[in-house]
Each structure stands twice: as structure tokens, then as C-alpha cells.
Scaffold this active site. Structure first.
Site, PDB file in Angstrom:
ATOM      1  N   CYS A 216     -20.161  22.813 -21.170  1.00  0.00           N
ATOM      2  CA  CYS A 216     -21.243  23.878 -21.208  1.00  0.00           C
ATOM      3  C   CYS A 216     -21.846  24.119 -20.081  1.00  0.00           C
ATOM      4  O   CYS A 216     -22.401  25.105 -19.695  1.00  0.00           O
ATOM      5  CB  CYS A 216     -22.006  23.727 -22.340  1.00  0.00           C
ATOM      6  SG  CYS A 216     -23.041  22.232 -22.442  1.00  0.00           S
TER       7      CYS A 216
ATOM      8  N   ASP B 297       0.993  -1.108  -0.165  1.00  0.00           N
ATOM      9  CA  ASP B 297      -0.094  -0.150   0.091  1.00  0.00           C
ATOM     10  C   ASP B 297       1.018   1.157   0.153  1.00  0.00           C
ATOM     11  O   ASP B 297       1.799   1.448   0.967  1.00  0.00           O
ATOM     12  CB  ASP B 297      -0.941  -0.004   1.366  1.00  0.00           C
ATOM     13  CG  ASP B 297      -1.934   1.082   1.155  1.00  0.00           C
ATOM     14  OD1 ASP B 297      -1.711   2.164   0.554  1.00  0.00           O
ATOM     15  OD2 ASP B 297      -3.418   0.651   1.436  1.00  0.00           O
TER      16      ASP B 297
END
Length: 975
Positions: A609, A481
Site C-alpha cells: 500500500c 562460479d
């Protein structure tokens, strides 16, 4: 996948109450009032409970903070429940146990050591339990259970208890309004029971966000009909209640209370009589209102092929209690005489219960394995029981009513004639009682690769240590990890403590489980498992493995690891959580389908947009704020630094096209040029404040005025319909107010971050900020008719491709930049959501809520904003424990080498509503591969296969898991 209601049996029927017993509703109300009164005075440590708060919410957490919980019995199941309840954040937990530790306890009680044998289990576990959560008072009681003790608590959990005690204490708790939970595991079987009184009000059924939709049209009739704009199903049902906001025209709807609806179709529903209301014009949002309800007990439990077994197990557990009472012992492991006796007792009980079809094989197997005490079963039931404790004191989520049974008897050898040979006086006695010593040796010699040491990783490592995986002479576990421990991890990654903050997760977790089981052989790495680490995790590495366990926090990493397991033909255990939801998957080479590729997330992407001009949800303004942060404080400073140190930066930027080059190079020039010369490079704190104030004016006033100049409020489309309707909310500009905390908060945060990118320190004093703001002059602004606003992303991209940069301007810009090569480098800022002192979230919250105010979108508080903008995955320890337990049950099957697909389980669960589906995994589909591509396994062959997407492993890695998508719409993630 079907859902099946399971029969429930109540050992404490209301009809048996006497006339002299007190009114139970009165006592229940008193307890609930006590919760509410006490909860109002508590403060919540948001840094510690960060991820759990997104599951439960502040109000539920405050109610939990007033609860005193008793957990009776501290063997493996009891300590699992205690661990999860303490992590959840109740007020106080008392663990009770009269018994002393024995060898068989060590197979599942993770806080007991060999040195504790003969000592009281509760006393030996107290220190470790107390260190889990500094906000919870933890105490131990080593005496017997009695009435005086139980009356001190609002919730009582009984484990490892007799049926006589369950009935006796059940009546006591029921009559005093005390919430009771009974949990028990025997070998591969378990039971769970809840009694929260005759009436129990659930404040929130499932924890799901209230549905909210943009309105397209509302008809004026009786009843009125609501149609929405978003091309999505609403999720409402008949009888749901909703409220309206921001409706223009039919404004009467904005002021009335919750309205009951009736669904018409998947895109509309009817409401009240609207015929006398004003004409609907445009806009509006309809939002679901969650309603409290009196508890309607319902259990959804489905493990295909086991429907009749659960009723049998109810009788079998009762018979088991009688067996123990009569013989003062549990049945001997794999003793057929004892199995016959237990079956006869069940048959006798069934003369009254009249279960149509007894599963006699299950009764025999329960008898043969009842002495077992298995860590995975206890982890699963420990998660479920602790979640019921949380429901009892928070009144959030739907409790269990009333009995639940679960078994994993398919974990036993597929050859049923093979009986277990038990061992004695070893730490695995509780496990060898079920599977035998030979299987234990096989477990110990396994070599496994665990990827991820977060919440699920910690739970898996704990289970690995208890079951002895990799603890033999030839065994080994590798855990990797790349993350380091943060404070927000401590609430669910239970192997970590405050002194561990800042240290590697894998290293700390490995040391912690070695203390649980000193026989463990484990190596910790801090590597990301991806293409960059294939030299380390290569063919030779995978060849030496028996299997892989994935405890990852994102789909892409799972997909990559899955492809490696497919390539090297190694089994993989995979699990994930999302709040109260979870899933597990086992991938068996040549038998089950693999995890498969990531589903495209493009459907969830917000159109550009929408972000730039037409937001209509708070998620849109928060994403816009994140984009602002990244552009202003990270991307531009990084580009400036690249320009200063890389002579080829300009030419490389020009190769991206004139338009993009102009934008990038202009931003670099402004970042390097002093403000006096027309740039934006500050020299002082005052300059930073001035820049922030002007940025505010641009974003929240000027840009909105420009948009309204292009599309006035009364604009209509070519079809004669209002332009500003449906999902297009008509905005309005804001006027800066130095007394408005959000306005000043934006300036403060933006100025601090902007100064940081230039190494300029500022002040936190609002008075000083106000004095500087009085001197700031914002440039005048006049909207331009030449500005074009794009309505769709496609239109934006087409326009962008048509545009061409001004070559003369680019040459001029290159000349300006050449004179700034000796400037000081900037300091890019990486967004960090969990540090409340760094102004990152201050900027995001203020920027988002100001834009929301522009568009009349309801603002979000800091907590909600952090979850959305920080892309935080809600997480709670209970779900994590349950998922890890189910994963390790599949591990038992893998190690034994089960060959039948019907032995394995894919699982989906939602602890909020007691929803479980366990089903047979899907088989991999057939496919054909040209023999020309088949190569022998070797390092060179692996390289060839990896380099060509058309070779053997690719079709396999393209298989998906449709069941998970059907149930939860997306694969669960886990942190």
C-alpha cells in the site's frame, strides 16, 4: 562485545620539533588545496569504479585522482598495498625497492616468479601493477630513498624499513605536510602507523548515509521537541545537526540552517526555541547534516585476551629493529638464544616505557617467527594500509591514530613444544620459517572447494596459490562460479583484465593463479551450488574434501552451502564485505556454531500500500519504478509468450483465482490486440511514443487525481486528525511539459523499451519525439467515486479475497484470446543496470523522480538511483583483501587441526573508522535427536536426510550468528 582503547606511542613527537621548522598547518593546507584544484579537472570512469563509488562518492574520488603516492618496499606487504592503492584510483603510484627477489619473497609477493630470482623486485612487478588500472600512472624506482624523491609525493608509505629510516623520513614528511604511513609485518605479527600532520580535517567521519526521518509532530515551546512517525530509532546523538524540509505550518524551520539537537529519548529530540514560530500542521522531514571535524585520533581494537599484548608488541618491534641493526639479520627461526636476546632488549626498553605487564611469551614467539613472510598477514595489513592511503588523499573516513598492532600467534601449533623445521630454497621459505616443512606438505595435500570467484574469491585464490594450498601431490582445489566477467568487476576482482570481459570468472581466475604458482592443481566449474547441482556436488564429492571456502554474494547461497557442510561435517570458511565493513566466520564441525539460516527480511519489505499510494522515501519510488519496469517490459511479454506457445496457459491461470486471472488475461489480450481495436499492440514507432505519453498521463496525473478524489487534502480521520500527516505525504498531479527533460526522458525511455518488446526500432532524436507528441491526444479523465483505496496490506488482501471475478467477462476474454493465437511473440526484457545505452536506468530514474515529484520527495540522481534500484552492494578492494587475509589465518588453524575453540576467531571490521572486533566463535547449542532418525553416512542416507526437515542436519543449520546482527544489523554481502 566490549571496545578497548589501546595505548599509542608516537615516535615523532611534536615536542621534538625545533623553532626553525616551518609551520606545518601551512604545508598541510597547501597540499589539500592542491588536491582540490587538481580534482576539479578529472573525470571519473563510473563503469570501472562503479561499486567503489558507492563507498567513497564522487568528490572523494576526485580528490584521490590528484594524489601521487610513493610505496617503498615491494616485498609481499608492499605489493599488497600497491595493488589496492592502484585499484582505488589515485593519480599515480611509484613503487620503490632496491632489493632483489629471493626465494622467501615468493611466499607472499604474487607478482614474482622463480625466473625473477636475483632481479629487482620493483622492476619485475611493474608490468603487472600497471595493468591493474588504466587510469593510474605506475612507475618503478630502483634507487635508494632520499629527500628529493619523497618531496615529489603527497603520500608516502614505508614498508620493510628500518626504525632509523622511519624516524628520518617521518620528520621530513611531517615538516613538509606529506602524509606518512608505516606498515610492517613480521611472521604472524604486524604494525601500522599513520602521521597526517598536526591538523587533518576529516570531511566525512564514517561514510554512513545521513539519517532521515518523517516528522509526526513538533511542539511549540522552548526548546521545541521533534517526534517522528517511523517506528525506528533515529541514531542521532547530542550535538548532531539537522535540517528540516517540507514542514507545513511551522515553515520557519524549512529556511533555517543546521540546527543542533539534544536527544530526549529514542523517538524524539529537542531543538531550538520554537515558541515564536507558527503552529505545526503536518508533514516534514528531518535530515542529519554531516559535519567536518578536526581529527580526534581514536582506535577501537579488541581481540579478547590480547589487550596487554599490543603494548608489548610496540616495544618488541623496536627491539627487533635494534636486533637487526646490531646483528645485521633477523632472529633465526625458533632459535631460543635469539629469543632470549630479544626479550632482554624488550625488558631494557620497558625500564623507560613502564608497561605494567609484559607478555614475554609473545616476545619470544615474535623472535621465533620474525623471518616469516606470510601472505594472509600481508593481505590483512595491505588492505588496512591502503585504506589509510585512501583516507589521506580523499579526507573521507576517520584515519588511524596512530599505532595499531595485530598478531595471529594463535595460528601456531597448539602443542607449543613442537618447533618448526625450516626448508630452504623453495617458494614457501617465508612460510616454512614459521610453520615448518611438515605443515607445508600438509597444506599442499589439502583438497578444498571454493564457491565463488568474485572479489573475495580472487583474493582467496591468490592467497591459496601463495601458501601452496592444494599444490602438493595429493592436493587439489575446485572453484566454481556461474558468473562471467563484467567491466565493473575489474576495480576489485584483481585477477581479471579488460580482455577477460565476457569469459567465465572461475576459468580466468584459475589460470591466473596457476601463473602465480605453477604447482597449483585447480579445476574450474561454472555451476551454481544449490539443490539443482546436488547430483554433481554429492556425498562422494564432499567426502573427498578437507574443507570449503565460501566467497558468495548473498545470504541464501551461504545458508545453503553451510547446510551442506553441516550435513557432511566439513569445516567452512566464510567471509563477506559491505563497503568498508566486513566479517569472517569459521565453522568447525562439533566445535563452533554454523552460519545458520537467513534472517527473515520481511521487516525490511516495503508495504504494497505504501508503494501504490503512500510513498514517503525515494526508496519507495525507486521500488515502484522497478515494479513498473518488470510488469510492463518483462512479466506481460512473458505471459503473452506463454499463452502463444502453451495450450494450457489459460486454464492454469484460471486456477489462480478469478481476480488474478482477469488481471493477467486482460494484460495478455491488450498486449496482443492492435491499438485500433482497443488493445495496446503498436505497429510503428509513433504508436510506441503515443503509448508512453498516455502511460505518463495515467501514472502521474490521473492516478493522483483519483487518489485525491478519495482522500482530499483536507481529509481527516475518524479521530479528527489530518489524514495526510506523518508518513502519508499529500501528493499533487503533474502536468506534462514537453520542455521538461524528465517528462520527455520518461516518454523516450518507455517508448524505446515498449518498442523493443515488439521488435520496433525507434529514434533517439528528441526533436522527432516532440513532433510526435504534438499529435498525441490523451483521453479525458474523471475521478470515480466507486474506486476504493486500501490503507493497509491486510485490508488489501482481505478485500481481494472477498472479490470474485465476473464469469461472463472471463468467458468473453477467453473467446477474444482464442482468435489471437497466431500473433507474433513478444521480447521480454531482463533488467540490466550497468549498460547505460539500453534505456533501463533511464526509465527507472525518470519514473522514480516523477513519482517523487508527485509526493514532494527529494529526487535522486542516476548514481544513487542505480545503487538502490539495482540493489548494488558497495565494494572496495581494501576491505576484500583484509577479509580474505583473516579467512586464510583461520585456514592455517583448520589445516593444523586445532581442537581448542579459543584458537579460532570470528571477526567484524569497519575500515572506515578502524573498528575491529575479533572474538572466540560461539559453540553450537546442545540438542537431542531420536535414535530412530540416526542413519549411517551413505548416498541413500544423504538423500533421506535431505528430504526430511526434521532430521539431524536441520537443527544445526538453523543456528544463527547473533554477533553479526548486533554489530551491523545484517549479514554483510560481497560482490
Amino acid at each position: 562485545m566490549g571496545k578497548t582503547n589501546v595505548s599509542h606511542f608516537n615516535p615523532f613527537p611534536v615536542s621534538k620539533r625545533t623553532e626553525t621548522e616551518p609551520d606545518l598547518h601551512f604545508f598541510s593546507t597547501d597540499v589539500d588545496s592542491f588536491f582540490c584544484d587538481m580534482a576539479g579537472n578529472s573525470e571519473i570512469d563510473e563503469g570501472f569504479y562503479s561499486r567503489q563509488l558507492y563507498v567513497l562518492g564522487h568528490e572523494a574520488m576526485r580528490r584521490m585522482g590528484a594524489a601521487n603516492v610513493l610505496i617503498a618496499g615491494l616485498k609481499g606487504l608492499g605489493v599488497e598495498i600497491a595493488k589496492n592503492v592502484i585499484l582505488s584510483g589515485v593519480k599515480a603510484v611509484t613503487v620503490q625497492d632496491e632489493g632483489s627477489a629471493v626465494w622467501s619473497d615468493l611466499s607472499s609477493q604474487f607478482y614474482l616468479r622463480e625466473c625473477h630470482l636475483g632481479q629487482n623486485r620493483a622492476s619485475c612487478s611493474l608490468q603487472q601493477l600497471s595493468s591493474l588500472n588504466p587510469h593510474v600512472e605506475v612507475s618503478a624506482h630502483t634507487g635508494p630513498l632520499d629527500e628529493e624523491l619523497l618531496l615529489r609525493f603527497q603520500i608516502v608509505v614505508l614498508t620493510d624499513s628500518s626504525l632509523d629510516d622511519q624516524k628520518r623520513f617521518g620528520q621530513l614528511c611531517h615538516s613538509h605536510g606529506i602524509k606518512l604511513i608505516v606498515a610492517d609485518t613480521k611472521g604472524l605479527c604486524g604494525q601500522l602507523f599513520c602521521d597526517f600532520g598536526e591538523k587533518f580535517e576529516v570531511l566525512e567521519r564514517d561514510g554512513e548515509m545521513p539519517a532521515s526521518l518523517m516528522i509526526e509532530r513538533i511542539t511549540k515551546e522552548n526548546p521545541g521537541r521533534v517526534i517522528w512517525t517511523d517506528d525506528q530509532k533515529h541514531g542521532f546523538s547530542d550535538g548532531s545537526k539537522v535540517v528540516f524540509s517540507d514542514v507545513q505550518g511551522m515553515t520557519e524551520l524549512n529556511s533555517i540552517g543546521p540546527v543542533e539537537i539534544k536527544v530526549c529519548d529514542k523517538y524524539s529530540f529537542s531543538i531550538c526555541d520554537t515558541s515564536s514560530f507558527s503552529e505545526y500542521e503536518r508533514g516534514g522531514v528531518v535530515t542529519e547534516v554531516k559535519q567536518p571535524f578536526q581529527l580526534d585520533f581514536l582506535l577501537i581494537l579488541n581481540d579478547h585476551g590480547k589487550i596487554s599484548r599490543h603494548n608489548t608488541l610496540h616495544l618488541a618491534f623496536q627491539a627487533l629493529h635494534d636486533f637487526v641493526k646490531n646483528k645485521q639479520r633477523l632472529p633465526y627461526s625458533w632459535c631460543q638464544t635469539d629469543a632470549d636476546s630479544l626479550l632482554e632488549m624488550v625488558r631494557e626498553l620497558n625500564t623507560v616505557a613502564e608497561v605494567e605487564q609484559l607478555d614475554e611469551a609473545a616476545v619470544r614467539l615474535l623472535s621465533c617467527t620474525a623471518r616469516g613472510d606470510l601472505a594472509p598477514i600481508n593481505a590483512f595489513f595491505g588492505g588496512l594500509a591502503a585504506q589509510e592511503v585512501i583516507k589521506a588523499c580523499s579526507r573521507k573516513f576517520t584515519p588511524l591514530q596512530q599505532w595499531m598492532y595485530f598478531d595471529a600467534l594463535e595460528c601456531l601449533p597448539e602443542d607449543k613444544d613442537r618447533l618448526a623445521e625450516c626448508s630452504t630454497d623453495t617458494r614457501y621459505d617465508g612460510q616454512t620459517a614459521v610453520f615448518g616443512a611438515s605443515f607445508q606438505k600438509r597444506l599442499g595435500n589439502q583438497k578444498y572447494f571454493l564457491v565463488g570467484a568474485g572479489a573475495i574469491g580472487c583474493e582467496l585464490l591468490k592467497n591459496f596459490a601463495l601458501i601452496g594450498l592444494g599444490a602438493g601431490e595429493e592436493g587439489h582445489i575446485t572453484v566454481t562460479d556461474m558468473d562471467y566477467i563484467e567491466r565493473s568487476n575489474l576495480n576489485r576482482q584483481f585477477l581479471f583484465r579488460s580482455p577477460d570481459i565476457g569469459n567465465p570468472k572461475s576459468e580466468v581466475a584459475a589460470k591466473a593463479v596457476c601463473q602465480m604458482n605453477p604447482q597449483m592443481k585447480i579445476t574450474s566449474h561454472q555451476n551454481r551450488v544449490d539443490a539443482a547441482s546436488e547430483a554433481l556436488y554429492d556425498y562422494s564429492f564432499f567426502k573427498g574434501l578437507d574443507g570449503v571456502a565460501a566467497a558468495l554474494d548473498n545470504v541464501e547461497a551461504r545458508v545453503y552451502l553451510d547446510s551442506r557442510c553441516v550435513l557432511h561435517q566439513k569445516p567452512m570458511l566464510e567471509g563477506g564485505t559491505l563497503g568498508s565493513k566486513g566479517h569472517t566466520l569459521v565453522v568447525v564441525p562439533h566445535l563452533t556454531e554454523p552460519y545458520g539460516p537467513a534472517k527473515s527480511s520481511s521487516s525490511n519489505a516495503i508495504p504494497l500500500c505504501t508503494l501504490k499510494n503512500f510513498p514517503h522515501r525515494i526508496e519507495h519510488t525507486l521500488q515502484w519504478a522497478r515494479d513498473q519496469f518488470e510488469g510492463l517490459f518483462k512479466q506481460t511479454p512473458e505471459n503473452v509468450n506463454c499463452f502463444l506457445r502453451d495450450p494450457g496457459f489459460v486454464e492454469r491461470t484460471l486456477s489462480h483465482g478469478d481476480v488474478e486471472a482477469m488481471e493477467t488475461l486482460e494484460a495478455v489480450w491488450r498486449g496482443l490486440q492492435d491499438m485500433e481495436a482497443g488493445g495496446q499492440r503498436p505497429k510503428s514507432w509513433e504508436d510506441c511514443v503515443s503509448w508512453a505519453r498516455c502511460k505518463w498521463e495515467t501514472l502521474y496525473n490521473n492516478d493522483i487525481r483519483q487518489l485525491l478524489h478519495c482522500f482530499p487534502p483536507d481529509e481527516v480521520t475518524s479521530n479528527g486528525l489530518p489524514f495526510w500527516s506523518g508518513s502519508k505525504r499529500c501528493p499533487h498531479p503533474l502536468t506534462f511539459d514537453p520542455k521538461n527533460s524528465t517528462h520527455v526522458g520518461y516518454v523516450m525511455a518507455a517508448a524505446k523499451l515498449y518498442g523493443q518488446t515488439y521488435g520496433i526500432k525507434g529514434t533517439r532524436d528528441n526533436g522527432s519525439i516532440e513532433q510526435i507528441l504534438e499529435k498525441v491526444q490523451t483521453p479525458p479523465f474523471n475521478p470515480k467515486s466507486s474506486v476504493k483505496i486500501h490503507l493497509t496490506d491486510q485490508e488489501m488482501e482481505e478485500e481481494r479475497q472477498k472479490e470474485s471475478g465476473d464469469a461472463a467477462q472471463l468467458e468473453e476474454l477467453k473467446g477474444k484470446l482464442s482468435s489471437l493465437k497466431n500473433s507474433a511473440q513478444m521480447h521480454p526484457i531482463d533488467f540490466e543496470k550497468d549498460d547505460d545505452t539500453n534505456f533501463h536506468m533511464d526509465f527507472i530514474v525518470a519514473a522514480s523522480n516523477l513519482r517523487a515529484e508527485n509526493y514532494d520527495i527529494p529526487a535522486a540522481d542516476r548514481h544513487q538511483s542505480k545503487r538502490i534500484a539495482g540493489r548494488i552492494i558497495p565494494a572496495i578492494a581494501t576491505t576484500t583483501a583484509a577479509v580474505a587475509g583473516l579467512m586464510c589465518l583461520e585456514l592455517f588453524k583448520l589445516v593444523q587441526g586445532h581442537k581448542k575453540i579459543e584458537s579460532y576467531r570470528t571477526s567484524y571490521l569497519n575500515l572506515a573508522v578502524q573498528y575491529f572486533v575479533l572474538s572466540q566463535p560461539s559453540r553450537p547449542p546442545d540438542f537431542q535427536v531420536s535414535s530412530a532418525f540416526i542413519q549411517p553416512h551413505s548416498a541413500s542416507a544423504e538423500k533421506t536426510q535431505r528430504g526430511d526437515r526434521g532430521l539431524i542436519h536441520e537443527p544445526l543449520s538453523c543456528l544463527g550468528s547473533s554477533c553479526l546482527v548486533l554489530l551491523f544489523t545484517s549479514k554483510c554481502n560481497q560482490i
